[in-house]
Design a protein around this motif. Sequence first.
Motif, short mmCIF file in Angstrom:
data_model
loop_
_atom_site.label_atom_id
_atom_site.label_comp_id
_atom_site.label_asym_id
_atom_site.label_seq_id
_atom_site.Cartn_x
_atom_site.Cartn_y
_atom_site.Cartn_z
N ILE A 67 3.58 9.08 12.20
CA ILE A 67 4.18 7.74 12.15
C ILE A 67 4.03 7.14 10.75
CG2 ILE A 67 3.95 5.35 12.97
CD1 ILE A 67 3.22 6.55 15.72
N PHE A 68 2.84 7.28 10.18
CA PHE A 68 2.62 6.74 8.84
C PHE A 68 3.52 7.44 7.82
CE2 PHE A 68 -2.07 5.45 9.80
CZ PHE A 68 -1.62 4.33 10.48
N GLU A 69 3.61 8.75 7.90
CA GLU A 69 4.41 9.49 6.93
C GLU A 69 5.90 9.25 7.13
OE1 GLU A 69 2.97 13.48 7.34
OE2 GLU A 69 1.25 13.12 6.01
N THR A 70 6.32 9.07 8.37
CA THR A 70 7.72 8.73 8.64
C THR A 70 8.10 7.42 7.97
OG1 THR A 70 7.75 9.91 10.75
CG2 THR A 70 9.38 8.16 10.47
N ASN A 71 7.10 6.53 7.85
CA ASN A 71 7.34 5.23 7.23
C ASN A 71 6.99 5.20 5.75
OD1 ASN A 71 8.14 3.02 9.37
ND2 ASN A 71 6.72 4.42 10.41
N GLY A 72 6.87 6.39 5.15
CA GLY A 72 6.77 6.48 3.71
C GLY A 72 5.39 6.43 3.10
N PHE A 73 4.34 6.49 3.93
CA PHE A 73 2.99 6.42 3.40
C PHE A 73 2.42 7.81 3.16
CE2 PHE A 73 3.42 2.50 5.93
CZ PHE A 73 3.13 1.56 4.96
N ASP A 74 1.81 7.99 2.01
CA ASP A 74 0.99 9.16 1.78
C ASP A 74 -0.26 8.97 2.64
OD1 ASP A 74 -0.30 11.38 0.76
OD2 ASP A 74 -0.85 10.42 -1.13
N THR A 75 -0.55 9.93 3.51
CA THR A 75 -1.63 9.75 4.48
C THR A 75 -2.72 10.79 4.30
OG1 THR A 75 -0.02 8.87 6.06
CG2 THR A 75 -2.17 9.52 6.93
N VAL A 76 -3.95 10.30 4.16
CA VAL A 76 -5.12 11.16 4.04
C VAL A 76 -5.92 11.02 5.33
CG1 VAL A 76 -7.21 11.64 2.71
CG2 VAL A 76 -5.18 10.73 1.56
N SER A 77 -6.12 12.11 6.06
CA SER A 77 -6.83 12.04 7.33
C SER A 77 -8.07 12.92 7.30
CB SER A 77 -5.92 12.45 8.49
OG SER A 77 -5.34 13.72 8.28
N VAL A 78 -9.18 12.38 7.82
CA VAL A 78 -10.46 13.10 7.83
C VAL A 78 -11.06 13.01 9.23
CG1 VAL A 78 -12.72 13.37 6.75
CG2 VAL A 78 -10.81 12.46 5.41
N ALA A 79 -11.32 14.17 9.83
CA ALA A 79 -11.89 14.23 11.17
C ALA A 79 -13.39 13.96 11.14
CB ALA A 79 -11.62 15.61 11.79
N TYR A 89 0.83 -1.20 0.00
CA TYR A 89 0.00 0.00 0.00
C TYR A 89 0.87 1.26 0.00
CZ TYR A 89 -3.85 -3.14 1.33
OH TYR A 89 -4.79 -4.13 1.35
N LYS A 90 0.39 2.27 -0.66
CA LYS A 90 1.10 3.54 -0.75
C LYS A 90 0.37 4.66 -0.02
CE LYS A 90 4.14 1.62 -3.42
NZ LYS A 90 5.48 1.26 -2.89
N ARG A 91 -0.96 4.63 -0.04
CA ARG A 91 -1.74 5.72 0.54
C ARG A 91 -2.70 5.17 1.60
NH1 ARG A 91 -4.33 9.51 -3.75
NH2 ARG A 91 -2.13 10.09 -3.86
N LEU A 92 -2.57 5.69 2.80
CA LEU A 92 -3.42 5.25 3.91
C LEU A 92 -4.45 6.32 4.24
CD1 LEU A 92 -0.77 3.71 6.35
CD2 LEU A 92 -2.00 2.62 4.46
N GLY A 93 -5.63 5.86 4.63
CA GLY A 93 -6.68 6.76 5.09
C GLY A 93 -6.79 6.68 6.60
#
Length: 230
Positions: A118-130, A97-101
């Motif tokens: 943590i996710f971005e430190t490990n190379g993941f493009d991270t999309v977060s929604v409150a 996986y490349k992009r995590l939600g």
Amino acid sequence: MATPDHPTCAACPYDWSVRFCRTGKGKAPANCPSIRLRDVSERATEATLSDENLEFARQASVQESEGYGGRDQGYAAVRPMKPRIVEIVEFARRMGYKRLGLAFCIGLRKEAAVVQEIFETNGFDTVSVACKAGAVPKSDLGLMACDQVDPGATHESMCNPVFQAEALNASDVDFNVLLGLCVGHDSLVLKYAQAPCTVLAVKDRVLGHNPLAAVQQYDGYYRYLKKTLE
């Protein structure tokens, strides 16, 4: 209460060491799903081994076993090695996986910021929604001011789990992580999310988001749970 034919594995009368489901032999009650629902099990296994699910299921099982150390010394020596946040990172890597939600409760915004880091430190493009994204007022649900967390607020945004899921869908995430969502709100994210989902933590306002504490204290401070809740 389940009927006599429905599975009640949580109330199995046999010790785990001798249960049929552990090794495919041993003891089982009359309503054991491994025995009674063989046709369902065969269909489930066929689905698990399908092209759609096989690699996901295989990597999940590998992740499970590698969460323990001491396996080479026998089952009695097995010990846990990794917190869940580490296992999520490792599993996402295994799956390529490349992009995590990240669908999170605004009440855990500080924790969400750490998880995203943590996710971005490990190379993941991270999309977060409150959960409050969309700023839809609770009045749209038919709620009155007395039903709000803050009855004096002229606008209190509702939790918006369907929007969380759809926003993550629109970002083409590969894998979703739920963090601290309310009972029911998490269900709607799971219902509408297109990518597979896992849960890092769930909401428990009283117990610091560790709901098992009440279960573990069933014979202690939470013994009132032995009676029907009023």
